[in-house]
Design a protein around this motif. Structure first.
Motif, mmCIF file in Angstrom:
data_model
loop_
_atom_site.group_PDB
_atom_site.id
_atom_site.type_symbol
_atom_site.label_atom_id
_atom_site.label_comp_id
_atom_site.label_asym_id
_atom_site.label_seq_id
_atom_site.Cartn_x
_atom_site.Cartn_y
_atom_site.Cartn_z
ATOM 1 N N LEU A 268 7.644 5.437 -4.857
ATOM 2 C CA LEU A 268 6.891 5.925 -3.701
ATOM 3 C C LEU A 268 7.563 7.132 -3.058
ATOM 4 C CD1 LEU A 268 5.947 2.473 -2.196
ATOM 5 C CD2 LEU A 268 4.301 4.215 -2.937
ATOM 6 N N GLN A 271 7.270 10.239 -5.398
ATOM 7 C CA GLN A 271 5.952 10.873 -5.328
ATOM 8 C C GLN A 271 5.764 11.577 -3.982
ATOM 9 O OE1 GLN A 271 4.254 11.180 -7.921
ATOM 10 N NE2 GLN A 271 4.498 9.402 -9.251
ATOM 11 N N GLN A 272 6.277 10.975 -2.911
ATOM 12 C CA GLN A 272 6.157 11.604 -1.590
ATOM 13 C C GLN A 272 6.843 12.958 -1.565
ATOM 14 O OE1 GLN A 272 6.607 9.265 2.163
ATOM 15 N NE2 GLN A 272 8.470 10.470 2.470
ATOM 16 N N ALA A 277 3.632 14.667 -0.199
ATOM 17 C CA ALA A 277 2.664 13.753 0.410
ATOM 18 C C ALA A 277 3.327 13.026 1.568
ATOM 19 C CB ALA A 277 2.149 12.761 -0.619
ATOM 20 N N LEU A 280 3.554 8.891 2.678
ATOM 21 C CA LEU A 280 3.121 7.989 1.612
ATOM 22 C C LEU A 280 3.914 6.690 1.635
ATOM 23 C CD1 LEU A 280 1.607 7.215 -0.965
ATOM 24 C CD2 LEU A 280 3.328 8.520 -2.255
ATOM 25 N N ALA A 281 5.245 6.798 1.670
ATOM 26 C CA ALA A 281 6.070 5.589 1.637
ATOM 27 C C ALA A 281 5.795 4.697 2.840
ATOM 28 C CB ALA A 281 7.545 5.962 1.567
ATOM 29 N N SER A 283 3.086 4.396 4.472
ATOM 30 C CA SER A 283 1.768 3.764 4.346
ATOM 31 C C SER A 283 1.786 2.587 3.383
ATOM 32 C CB SER A 283 0.736 4.796 3.867
ATOM 33 O OG SER A 283 0.922 5.107 2.490
ATOM 34 N N ALA A 284 2.835 2.516 2.553
ATOM 35 C CA ALA A 284 2.876 1.488 1.514
ATOM 36 C C ALA A 284 3.863 0.368 1.797
ATOM 37 C CB ALA A 284 3.219 2.138 0.173
ATOM 38 N N PHE A 322 -2.253 -1.558 1.234
ATOM 39 C CA PHE A 322 -1.908 -0.527 0.254
ATOM 40 C C PHE A 322 -2.086 -1.067 -1.159
ATOM 41 C CE2 PHE A 322 0.870 1.898 -2.525
ATOM 42 C CZ PHE A 322 0.563 3.206 -2.158
ATOM 43 N N THR A 331 -7.522 6.631 -3.992
ATOM 44 C CA THR A 331 -6.689 7.421 -3.091
ATOM 45 C C THR A 331 -5.825 8.393 -3.898
ATOM 46 O OG1 THR A 331 -4.874 5.839 -3.131
ATOM 47 C CG2 THR A 331 -6.602 5.474 -1.484
ATOM 48 N N TYR A 333 -2.645 8.834 -4.174
ATOM 49 C CA TYR A 333 -1.504 8.226 -4.851
ATOM 50 C C TYR A 333 -1.917 7.579 -6.161
ATOM 51 C CZ TYR A 333 2.032 4.707 -5.954
ATOM 52 O OH TYR A 333 2.957 3.928 -6.606
ATOM 53 N N TRP A 334 -2.966 6.782 -6.118
ATOM 54 C CA TRP A 334 -3.379 6.076 -7.320
ATOM 55 C C TRP A 334 -3.954 7.035 -8.353
ATOM 56 C CZ3 TRP A 334 -1.494 1.478 -8.034
ATOM 57 C CH2 TRP A 334 -1.166 0.678 -6.926
#
Length: 413
Positions: A268, A271-272, A277, A280-281, A283-284, A322, A331, A333-334
């Motif tokens: 996470l 990717q952030q 993004a 992101l972390a 939100s998860a 999430f 979304t 991320y996915w």
């Protein structure tokens, strides 16, 4: 805390670091340097595949499955740390410096020699020092050195961006950066080998776990560049990150390993950062665990401390809303995870993948996807090999190393 440290050693394959011998870096090309960091003699190499392998397999479901299975070392091996210039594709090709390992067998040959090359992509690690360029900290790398370099292959391995000497955050499972780091490491290794009077022979690629996925996306890049690979092998490879992460989050199983929250935290935050993004972390990950996850990612929190302070089950680590968003995958991320697959193209390279009946990380279905895909699209010959009904994640790796050595040898002529 001591028990946690021992557990991490067994699960992650970490052995205490030892000092190598110092040598001033040697420049061999523009922004490529190498330095001799150590040497394994044949006695040490045999120890790696006996007592050290036993320690690596001690927590496995099949701890004695490979006792006496490996050939004794033919050659000593010189170990070189390589640093090289690269770029970060996700960040507009921002320049960076990365590192990796070149392990060269001491064959006793005088003058230039041609040797086959195995590029090994390493699995998940929770510390930037647990990488190929620091082999005393990487049991899987030592096993590859003892299995291949001690028998006459050059073994190379990229640390990836964010590991080794890199000053970047970890690029864990970030596709384009993984492809860039591994491809540029191959080019750098060729420069180093040239300076060492070694001509690279046939190229093989291999990897386990995260490194199995990295091997497949690396192979995809090499084929796009027209670089011939004699054969590829991927053990316990999570080649479909979307399916794999969904299984972890939305269909937990009793077999799931305790380090899935750590893997998810790395993914996470990676990717952030690399996909820019923000949030992101957060939100998860459940808010009370976010600081621990951030610390594991940036290296300020050790694996041992993280494991002691956070749940061992992913469902207690991730926000339920999430996880639920993965069921439709709409979304950003996915969608990124769907685009990060490492198997959906027509390959020209013969391939073997490996799976096991008790693999706690990569289910059989995921392990077989590349083979099924190549059969569907008419690609190169591919074979999925069962490491056994009792083979767990580590067992699949070692089984694969043994099989690959015989297979690669047969393709040298």
């Amino acid at each position: 805390m001591k028990m946690i440290a021992v557990f991490a050693w067994l699960v992650l394959g970490v052995l205490p670091a030892q000092a190598g011998y110092a040598q001033a870096p040697v420049a061999v090309a523009s922004k490529v340097h190498y330095e001799l960091i150590g040497r394994y003699d044949t006695a040490r190499l045999d120890t790696i595949l006996s007592s050290e392998l036993a320690a690596f397999m001690a927590s496995s479901t099949t701890p004695r499955a490979f006792v006496g299975k490996f050939a004794r070392a033919k050659y000593g091996v010189r170990l070189y740390r390589v640093t090289y210039a690269s770029v970060v594709p996700e960040l507009g090709n921002r320049p960076t410096v990365a590192s990796g390992l070149v392990a060269v067998p001491e064959t006793g040959s005088h003058g230039r020699q041609t040797l086959p090359v195995v590029s090994y992509q390493h699995g998940t690690v929770f510390d930037k020092a647990w990488v190929p360029s620091q082999p005393e900290n990487s049991a899987e790398t030592r096993i590859m050195i003892a299995a291949f370099a001690a028998q006459g292959y050059v073994v190379i391995g990229a640390d990836y961006f964010g590991r080794g000497v890199s000053d970047l955050p970890d690029s864990y499972l970030v596709k384009a950066s993984t492809q860039q780091a591994t491809t540029d490491m191959l080019f750098a290794a060729r420069d180093v080998l040239g300076a060492l009077d070694v001509t690279p022979g046939k190229l093989f690629v291999s990897g386990w776990s995260q490194g199995g996925w990295a091997t497949m996306v690396f192979l995809q890049k090499l084929e796009q560049l027209g670089i011939k690979v004699t054969a590829a092998a991927a053990a316990s490879a999570p080649v479909d990150l979307y399916l794999m992460t969904n299984r972890w989050m939305n269909n937990p199983q009793p077999i799931d390993p305790v380090y899935l929250p750590g893997c998810t935290a790395l993914q996470l935050f990676a990717q952030q950062y690399y996909l820019q993004a923000p949030g992101l972390a957060a939100s998860a990950i459940r808010p009370e665990l976010l600081a621990w996850a951030a610390g594991l990612y940036d290296g300020s929190v050790t694996w041992e401390a993280f494991a002691a302070a956070t749940p061992s089950k992913l469902g207690a680590f991730i926000r339920p809303e999430f996880a639920a968003s993965g069921l439709t995958g709409q979304t950003p991320y996915w969608r990124v995870l769907q685009d990060s697959q490492g198997y959906r193209w027509k390959s020209v390279t013969r391939l073997r993948t490996y799976y096991g009946g008790r693999d706690e990380v990569t289910p059989e279905y995921i392990g077989k996807l590349p083979v099924a895909t190549q059969a569907l699209v008419g690609g190169a010959a591919a074979q999925a090999i069962d490491a056994g009904a009792d083979a767990d994640h580590r067992g699949v790796f070692v089984f694969g190393v043994l099989d690959q050595k015989l297979w690669f040898d047969a393709l040298l002529d």
